[in-house]
Design a protein around this motif. Sequence first.
Motif, PDB file in Angstrom:
ATOM      1  N   VAL A 139      36.434  42.421  55.488  1.00 41.37           N
ATOM      2  CA  VAL A 139      36.203  41.365  54.494  1.00 41.37           C
ATOM      3  C   VAL A 139      35.253  41.875  53.411  1.00 41.37           C
ATOM      4  CG1 VAL A 139      35.224  39.076  54.094  1.00 41.37           C
ATOM      5  CG2 VAL A 139      36.665  39.480  56.095  1.00 41.37           C
ATOM      6  N   ALA A 177      40.896  39.726  52.759  1.00 45.00           N
ATOM      7  CA  ALA A 177      40.725  38.475  53.502  1.00 45.00           C
ATOM      8  C   ALA A 177      42.039  38.056  54.131  1.00 45.00           C
ATOM      9  CB  ALA A 177      40.217  37.371  52.579  1.00 45.00           C
ATOM     10  N   GLY A 193      33.415  30.882  54.952  1.00 42.60           N
ATOM     11  CA  GLY A 193      34.226  31.996  54.474  1.00 42.60           C
ATOM     12  C   GLY A 193      33.523  32.860  53.456  1.00 42.60           C
ATOM     13  N   ALA A 212      39.601  31.912  52.423  1.00 39.96           N
ATOM     14  CA  ALA A 212      39.796  33.341  52.187  1.00 39.96           C
ATOM     15  C   ALA A 212      39.299  33.733  50.800  1.00 39.96           C
ATOM     16  CB  ALA A 212      41.267  33.697  52.342  1.00 39.96           C
ATOM     17  N   SER A 251      35.491  34.522  49.743  1.00 38.02           N
ATOM     18  CA  SER A 251      34.894  35.838  49.985  1.00 38.02           C
ATOM     19  C   SER A 251      35.093  36.771  48.795  1.00 38.02           C
ATOM     20  CB  SER A 251      35.477  36.468  51.260  1.00 38.02           C
ATOM     21  OG  SER A 251      36.854  36.791  51.078  1.00 38.02           O
ATOM     22  N   PRO A 281      37.917  38.200  47.428  1.00 37.24           N
ATOM     23  CA  PRO A 281      38.654  39.393  47.836  1.00 37.24           C
ATOM     24  C   PRO A 281      39.472  40.016  46.700  1.00 37.24           C
ATOM     25  CG  PRO A 281      39.891  37.457  48.455  1.00 37.24           C
ATOM     26  CD  PRO A 281      38.596  36.961  47.857  1.00 37.24           C
ATOM     27  N   VAL A 312      44.568  39.575  49.621  1.00 35.58           N
ATOM     28  CA  VAL A 312      44.663  38.490  50.594  1.00 35.58           C
ATOM     29  C   VAL A 312      45.901  38.714  51.451  1.00 35.58           C
ATOM     30  CG1 VAL A 312      45.041  36.013  50.896  1.00 35.58           C
ATOM     31  CG2 VAL A 312      43.427  36.810  49.185  1.00 35.58           C
TER      32      VAL A 312
END
Length: 239
Positions: free
Chosen positions: A74, A79, A100, A147, A150, A152, A155
């Motif tokens: 992560v 994520a 998250g 998700a 975070s 990202p 994903v």
Amino acid sequence: MLQISDLHVSYGHVEAVAGIDLEVRPGQVSLVLGPNGAGKSTTLNAVAGVVRPARGSVRVGDLDTTGLPAHRVVGAGVALVPEGRRVFAPMTVEENLRLGGHTTAPGRAREVLERIWEIFPVLHERRRGAAGLLSGGEQQMLAFGRALVSDPAFVLLDEPSMGLAPAMVDVVVEKVGLMAESGIGVLMVEQNAEAGLGIASDVTVVNRGQVAFRGTSAEVRADASVLRAFLGESALAEG
């Protein structure tokens, strides 16, 4: 780029994934199709650090994340949205989201959360309510948001349309498209081939842990026999 090379995953003496190669580019949706037990979810779990590969490599840009624990994956910018959503039902929507975001830099956390409220306005409306009181589709939105908080680069989506009404499937597909438009690379496992093909730039069909077909969405649509061979006659919805 997220690059998966010669990935092998075993459960005891059973090899669930037997040499899968995949690439996911920023801003694109890469779709993985295949029958139950083909190794699709196991591939995502190995990339996410939930299970450890027996062989092969996973790279996020220049960083080798092979075999790293999930929290470090992560932190590297990947994520996972697991199959079945798995929200924390007794906790509020906002508490789920903040969980998250534990790896998000403090200076970015508020900005990222505000972006999630914009993408999923229903979550903002329900932010103080228990996650368990959300509908199935709303819980899927929450799983997406958890998700995304975070921040990202990539994903991983495991069967995001599972168990949802057709109208809500359309909403899910729309939100996945918005993720890609924002520059996030999406690796999506789906049983609903038609929904996935509508937004995917490339398609990989896996069977028995191996790649059985690879091509563009247009190529799959032009040769629907590829899907029927591995998913059955119901793989492509009419219309």
